[in-house]
Write a protein that holds these residues in place. Structure first.
Motif, PDB file in Angstrom:
ATOM      1  N   ASN A  22      17.559   8.379  36.731  1.00  0.00           N
ATOM      2  CA  ASN A  22      17.422   7.558  35.537  1.00  0.00           C
ATOM      3  C   ASN A  22      15.971   7.472  35.105  1.00  0.00           C
ATOM      4  O   ASN A  22      15.107   7.068  35.877  1.00  0.00           O
ATOM      5  CB  ASN A  22      17.904   6.124  35.826  1.00  0.00           C
ATOM      6  CG  ASN A  22      19.351   6.072  36.248  1.00  0.00           C
ATOM      7  OD1 ASN A  22      20.244   6.034  35.418  1.00  0.00           O
ATOM      8  ND2 ASN A  22      19.599   6.113  37.560  1.00  0.00           N
ATOM      9  N   THR A  24      14.666   5.283  32.520  1.00  0.00           N
ATOM     10  CA  THR A  24      15.211   4.248  31.650  1.00  0.00           C
ATOM     11  C   THR A  24      14.180   3.166  31.398  1.00  0.00           C
ATOM     12  O   THR A  24      13.048   3.246  31.877  1.00  0.00           O
ATOM     13  CB  THR A  24      16.529   3.693  32.228  1.00  0.00           C
ATOM     14  OG1 THR A  24      17.151   2.854  31.258  1.00  0.00           O
ATOM     15  CG2 THR A  24      16.300   2.929  33.511  1.00  0.00           C
ATOM     16  N   VAL A  28      16.087  -2.873  32.149  1.00  0.00           N
ATOM     17  CA  VAL A  28      17.414  -2.702  32.742  1.00  0.00           C
ATOM     18  C   VAL A  28      17.426  -1.922  34.057  1.00  0.00           C
ATOM     19  O   VAL A  28      18.505  -1.611  34.579  1.00  0.00           O
ATOM     20  CB  VAL A  28      18.370  -2.001  31.750  1.00  0.00           C
ATOM     21  CG1 VAL A  28      18.421  -2.756  30.436  1.00  0.00           C
ATOM     22  CG2 VAL A  28      17.980  -0.549  31.527  1.00  0.00           C
ATOM     23  N   PHE A  31      19.483  -3.746  36.915  1.00  0.00           N
ATOM     24  CA  PHE A  31      20.915  -3.830  36.590  1.00  0.00           C
ATOM     25  C   PHE A  31      21.547  -2.439  36.646  1.00  0.00           C
ATOM     26  O   PHE A  31      22.669  -2.270  37.139  1.00  0.00           O
ATOM     27  CB  PHE A  31      21.064  -4.460  35.198  1.00  0.00           C
ATOM     28  CG  PHE A  31      22.478  -4.742  34.782  1.00  0.00           C
ATOM     29  CD1 PHE A  31      23.290  -5.582  35.529  1.00  0.00           C
ATOM     30  CD2 PHE A  31      22.998  -4.185  33.623  1.00  0.00           C
ATOM     31  CE1 PHE A  31      24.595  -5.853  35.132  1.00  0.00           C
ATOM     32  CE2 PHE A  31      24.295  -4.458  33.214  1.00  0.00           C
ATOM     33  CZ  PHE A  31      25.097  -5.295  33.976  1.00  0.00           C
ATOM     34  N   THR A  32      20.824  -1.435  36.156  1.00  0.00           N
ATOM     35  CA  THR A  32      21.331  -0.065  36.172  1.00  0.00           C
ATOM     36  C   THR A  32      21.521   0.431  37.600  1.00  0.00           C
ATOM     37  O   THR A  32      22.563   1.010  37.944  1.00  0.00           O
ATOM     38  CB  THR A  32      20.363   0.869  35.415  1.00  0.00           C
ATOM     39  OG1 THR A  32      20.266   0.423  34.061  1.00  0.00           O
ATOM     40  CG2 THR A  32      20.833   2.310  35.455  1.00  0.00           C
ATOM     41  N   GLY A  35      24.419  -1.398  39.169  1.00  0.00           N
ATOM     42  CA  GLY A  35      25.691  -0.935  38.621  1.00  0.00           C
ATOM     43  C   GLY A  35      26.097   0.412  39.213  1.00  0.00           C
ATOM     44  O   GLY A  35      27.268   0.632  39.552  1.00  0.00           O
ATOM     45  N   GLY A 194      21.394  -4.786  28.709  1.00  0.00           N
ATOM     46  CA  GLY A 194      21.594  -3.577  29.506  1.00  0.00           C
ATOM     47  C   GLY A 194      23.019  -3.124  29.627  1.00  0.00           C
ATOM     48  O   GLY A 194      23.298  -2.154  30.344  1.00  0.00           O
ATOM     49  N   CYS A 197      22.991   0.305  28.233  1.00  0.00           N
ATOM     50  CA  CYS A 197      22.142   1.176  29.064  1.00  0.00           C
ATOM     51  C   CYS A 197      22.860   1.560  30.358  1.00  0.00           C
ATOM     52  O   CYS A 197      22.862   2.727  30.760  1.00  0.00           O
ATOM     53  CB  CYS A 197      20.829   0.472  29.390  1.00  0.00           C
ATOM     54  SG  CYS A 197      19.877   0.019  27.920  1.00  0.00           S
ATOM     55  N   LEU A 198      23.442   0.568  31.017  1.00  0.00           N
ATOM     56  CA  LEU A 198      24.179   0.874  32.245  1.00  0.00           C
ATOM     57  C   LEU A 198      25.361   1.791  31.938  1.00  0.00           C
ATOM     58  O   LEU A 198      25.659   2.714  32.716  1.00  0.00           O
ATOM     59  CB  LEU A 198      24.651  -0.422  32.925  1.00  0.00           C
ATOM     60  CG  LEU A 198      25.595  -0.242  34.121  1.00  0.00           C
ATOM     61  CD1 LEU A 198      25.013   0.670  35.196  1.00  0.00           C
ATOM     62  CD2 LEU A 198      25.956  -1.600  34.734  1.00  0.00           C
ATOM     63  N   SER A 201      24.378   5.295  32.042  1.00  0.00           N
ATOM     64  CA  SER A 201      24.208   5.797  33.409  1.00  0.00           C
ATOM     65  C   SER A 201      25.562   6.011  34.093  1.00  0.00           C
ATOM     66  O   SER A 201      25.716   6.945  34.888  1.00  0.00           O
ATOM     67  CB  SER A 201      23.331   4.832  34.217  1.00  0.00           C
ATOM     68  OG  SER A 201      21.999   4.865  33.720  1.00  0.00           O
ATOM     69  N   TYR A 225      34.581   1.494  32.301  1.00  0.00           N
ATOM     70  CA  TYR A 225      33.573   0.448  32.099  1.00  0.00           C
ATOM     71  C   TYR A 225      34.185  -0.755  31.373  1.00  0.00           C
ATOM     72  O   TYR A 225      33.991  -1.904  31.777  1.00  0.00           O
ATOM     73  CB  TYR A 225      32.436   1.048  31.288  1.00  0.00           C
ATOM     74  CG  TYR A 225      31.125   0.311  31.317  1.00  0.00           C
ATOM     75  CD1 TYR A 225      30.265   0.422  32.405  1.00  0.00           C
ATOM     76  CD2 TYR A 225      30.696  -0.450  30.234  1.00  0.00           C
ATOM     77  CE1 TYR A 225      29.031  -0.216  32.417  1.00  0.00           C
ATOM     78  CE2 TYR A 225      29.469  -1.095  30.236  1.00  0.00           C
ATOM     79  CZ  TYR A 225      28.630  -0.970  31.334  1.00  0.00           C
ATOM     80  OH  TYR A 225      27.405  -1.593  31.349  1.00  0.00           O
ATOM     81  N   LEU A 249      29.485  -6.592  38.065  1.00  0.00           N
ATOM     82  CA  LEU A 249      29.053  -5.699  39.155  1.00  0.00           C
ATOM     83  C   LEU A 249      30.128  -5.625  40.235  1.00  0.00           C
ATOM     84  O   LEU A 249      30.422  -4.552  40.767  1.00  0.00           O
ATOM     85  CB  LEU A 249      27.718  -6.171  39.753  1.00  0.00           C
ATOM     86  CG  LEU A 249      26.491  -6.001  38.851  1.00  0.00           C
ATOM     87  CD1 LEU A 249      25.267  -6.651  39.484  1.00  0.00           C
ATOM     88  CD2 LEU A 249      26.206  -4.525  38.557  1.00  0.00           C
TER      89      LEU A 249
END
Lengths: 268, 268, 268
Positions: A22, A24, A28, A31-32, A35, A194, A197-198, A201, A225, A249
């Motif tokens: 990532n 990024t 985030v 969190f990314t 996740g 995020g 964003c997540l 990913s 998701y 999560l």
């Protein structure tokens, strides 16, 4: 209902822990990474031009997210991206806030022109801005109406020979011709930072284990998701955004195959 | 009791989602963005000198936070700040850790000298260090006694022609003359990182929707924040700092007008 | 059972709030700061070469973590590290992902050669890569078997005249001769990001209050951390990674001396 290989790809992620590189934004990262770990993938963040060529070449997917871009970071993304292209590592591009400033718009165009991008994941305003239209953005949040989103998504997919995942209240996944329309998801996703964003990913993780149908893998990621968000939100009717993050999560880790089958809402 | 327009400003944030441009430290970006989303505002983080002029000019408030400052970032803050000043966008300055190193002290002075700052939000030690006194800091945490805080806050407000929000166990909001004293808040705020930083951004959101009385808007923001912390902490008598974070984000979203009225504790 | 001074060192952290200067990666800053606050320490993050000499000199421990290293950051780490060495401030080094790219491997070596490092904390793969072996890494995650970890840890400790904390399912703490083996911890720690990084900072906090036995202080930190994870995980048998983070931060704050005594599992 059209059957997406959501659970089989998800199991493959859990079994093989694909390495997701990532690049990024600073908002985030945590969190990314959490996740991706919850999903079963192995996240790595690496930004330095001294190492991104090497890191991208050993990854199973590369995520380029311009949420807090700098000139230096775009340069490093090009190095990483070229390395990924050379090795056949899929690149997921998240054009965060494109249209909000000309620096974002120009940087996005530079990445699209110099790299082969496998998937673009963005909101309606971001995707519209990639067509060359100047669509108003509220910073990184879209104010675009979704009405003509399908045509916009198809145009971007054709122009850049890529798959577009235009996500929002309804999600559109298209390669320019074939279209998946996904009705999963939950409004609480718009109350945390995020979430988009997540998702980019997570799309990378599904693309990493895909064998021969990237469009299905992307649609599976987006549906999974959204389902995870619905399962998370269902835990408490008065859930606030703080607790939603944690439940979400958990869900990425714990959603069951039967929950997927019950909740999935995808049209081809 | 003096009536602050806490709920009416908060509703206006929820209705208009003001864009808050945060140039803040790498520790608190995620918590700040989540707090602003929970409140109903629209956060954006942008740092590159290539885009901050443009981003600050479309924002409704600009937050400058030097928690993990670099020379480059200070330069970009000056570009953003001048753009904000030109457009009349209020600037909130959070002088994190000023006094702990001479680089922080000099950078803070540079920002104060070159920009028109609408509000300075800091702890007792930080505000004291802005007077030119050298007050000991434990990194970014204040070790200053609160005893002579009121005079210090007034001095800083007058010197820089700004509003000072000196926050801690008790909060002092002053323009140098008029003083609000706020008794809301909760000790768990000192057990999590970024409680002060997020407050600065929340002050920005209230300033963004203020029409004609910035001092009241700042006092309203600080009171609302403290009330939200109290509501969060009240959910469980044995609450630890991990769960407090989540409850606090929930509260920023969910606190009701009647809770505000019951708990508010402000003196003019 | 050998008695480590876990509770007495932990109390000393709570009483004296040692200042822990973290130069760490952008993924874990927030979690690290929150973990240190929960423990009772006072975290600060500072990266700029203009201030790290001064900040490190007033800290009680310095953490160097190369998780998202850049050339500039390594240069600043050397400045901070030399300042720490001069003042006798213990340095904890976390060689995140060393072996994954040559930039990480070379940067780690540079830090080890130019600084006196008090403790190295890493996973089995990272520690193995510090011996000069090229052990495969999956990004920042180790794929190394633990079988020959003890010898590897001892070799690294002797080579660099330091204490090694090699942590994983079982933890090994050694100065090259004496060895503590720790069986505390919980698998959920592998499902969240930054568990290793925060541990390095917690080791820093214990080292900061240590008086005369650094090896015991490091072993105490690692045991305390594992115990906290066990207490956190015990709150709910179906706990997911989202909720685990929050319970774990709570535990770092709330674990009781009797829980420590019941759960501790250390062999000398």
């Amino acid at each position: 209902m059209f059957m997406l290989p959501i659970q089989s790809l998800r199991s493959k992620i859990q079994e093989t822990s694909p390495l997701i590189h990532n690049m990024t934004n600073v908002v985030v990262t945590n969190f990314t990474a959490n996740g991706l770990y919850a999903l079963g993938a192995s996240p790595v963040m690496a930004y330095a031009e001294e190492e991104v060529e090497e890191m991208a070449s050993i990854a199973q997917a590369l995520i380029l997210n311009i949420g807090t871009l700098t000139k230096q970071e775009i340069d490093a993304m090009l190095i990483a991206g070229k390395s990924a292209n050379k090795k056949g590592v899929p690149i997921i591009f998240d054009p965060v806030g494109v249209g909000a400033t000309s620096f974002r718009t120009e940087s996005a165009r530079r990445l699209l022109e110099e790299l082969d991008i496998s998937v673009i994941r963005g909101n309606a305003g971001e995707i519209a801005n990639l067509t060359g239209q100047a669509v108003e953005m509220r910073g990184v949040d879209s104010t675009a109406k979704m009405d003509d989103s399908l045509e916009t998504a198809q145009e971007v997919a054709k122009t850049w020979n890529t798959i577009v995942a235009l996500t929002g209240a309804k999600d559109i996944i298209t390669d320019g011709t074939k279209v998946y329309s996904i009705n999963n998801g939950h409004p609480l996703l718009t109350k945390i930072t995020g979430a988009g964003c997540l998702l980019s990913s997570v799309v990378g993780a599904f693309a990493a284990v895909d064998e021969d149908n990237l469009l299905e893998a992307v649609a599976s990621a987006v549906a999974f998701y959204g389902i995870s968000a619905q399962v998370a939100a269902s835990k408490d009717i008065n859930m606030g955004p703080g607790h939603f993050q944690m439940h979400f999560l958990d869900s990425l880790h714990q959603v069951t195959p039967s929950q997927i089958n019950e909740i999935v809402d995808v049209k081809l």
